[in-house]
Write a protein that holds these residues in place. Structure first.
Motif, PDB file in Angstrom:
ATOM      1  N   ASP A   1      -0.222   0.798   8.360  1.00 24.59           N
ATOM      2  CA  ASP A   1       0.830   0.725   7.354  1.00 24.59           C
ATOM      3  C   ASP A   1       0.416  -0.279   6.288  1.00 24.59           C
TER       4      ASP A   1
ATOM      5  N   SER B   1       1.261   6.500   4.987  1.00 27.01           N
ATOM      6  CA  SER B   1       1.702   5.525   5.985  1.00 27.01           C
ATOM      7  C   SER B   1       3.220   5.460   6.042  1.00 27.01           C
ATOM      8  N   PRO B   2       3.781   4.969   7.153  1.00 28.35           N
ATOM      9  CA  PRO B   2       3.052   4.502   8.335  1.00 28.35           C
ATOM     10  C   PRO B   2       2.534   5.658   9.188  1.00 28.35           C
TER      11      PRO B   2
ATOM     12  N   LEU C   1      -4.639   0.048   3.949  1.00 30.05           N
ATOM     13  CA  LEU C   1      -3.681  -0.011   5.056  1.00 30.05           C
ATOM     14  C   LEU C   1      -4.113  -1.064   6.065  1.00 30.05           C
TER      15      LEU C   1
END
Length: 136
Positions: A82, A49-50, A117
């Motif tokens: 994220d 991530s992101p 996430l």
């Protein structure tokens, strides 16, 4: 988006993609253009991530004059994954999409228990008109 486009040259997904990857502030938040994907995120990138993913939902003919189609009514889905800044990145995308007259609708927020996430998904709707001179 100052490039002149004929009706069948318009690619709403690519217009949004180029808008995002060419914005320094967004790329500062995301890390690099390598974090932005069309349609799907390759498996090897899913936990790095992101992540930003764009995909089209709908593209319908719109805006007619003299019985000729002049544009497309487009709906795009843009998802951000994220661990901490999904909302901040999504709000920057919202700001950028407004510059091409795409308005946000249908937000989705969720936490993925497998990857840890946060997903901030938003749909954007707008009309893209072709250059009238290229229609003839």
């Amino acid at each position: 988006m100052s490039e002149v486009k004929g009706l069948y040259d318009i690619d709403s997904l690519d217009i949004a993609y180029q808008l995002l990857i060419n914005n320094e502030e967004l790329m500062g938040l995301a890390g690099s253009p390598d974090k932005v994907f069309k349609y799907h995120v390759p498996e090897e990138h899913r936990e790095k991530s992101p992540i930003i993913r764009l995909h089209p939902i709908s593209e319908l003919p719109t805006e007619y004059a003299d019985n000729q189609q002049l544009g497309w009514d487009c709906i795009l889905q843009i998802d951000v994954w994220d661990s901490q800044n999904a909302r901040k990145i999504a709000l920057k995308i919202n700001e950028l999409m407004k510059t091409i007259d795409f308005k946000q609708s249908t937000p989705t927020y969720e936490f993925d228990e497998e990857t840890y996430l946060i997903r901030d998904g938003r749909r954007y709707r707008g009309t893209i008109l072709a250059d009238k001179d290229l229609q003839e």
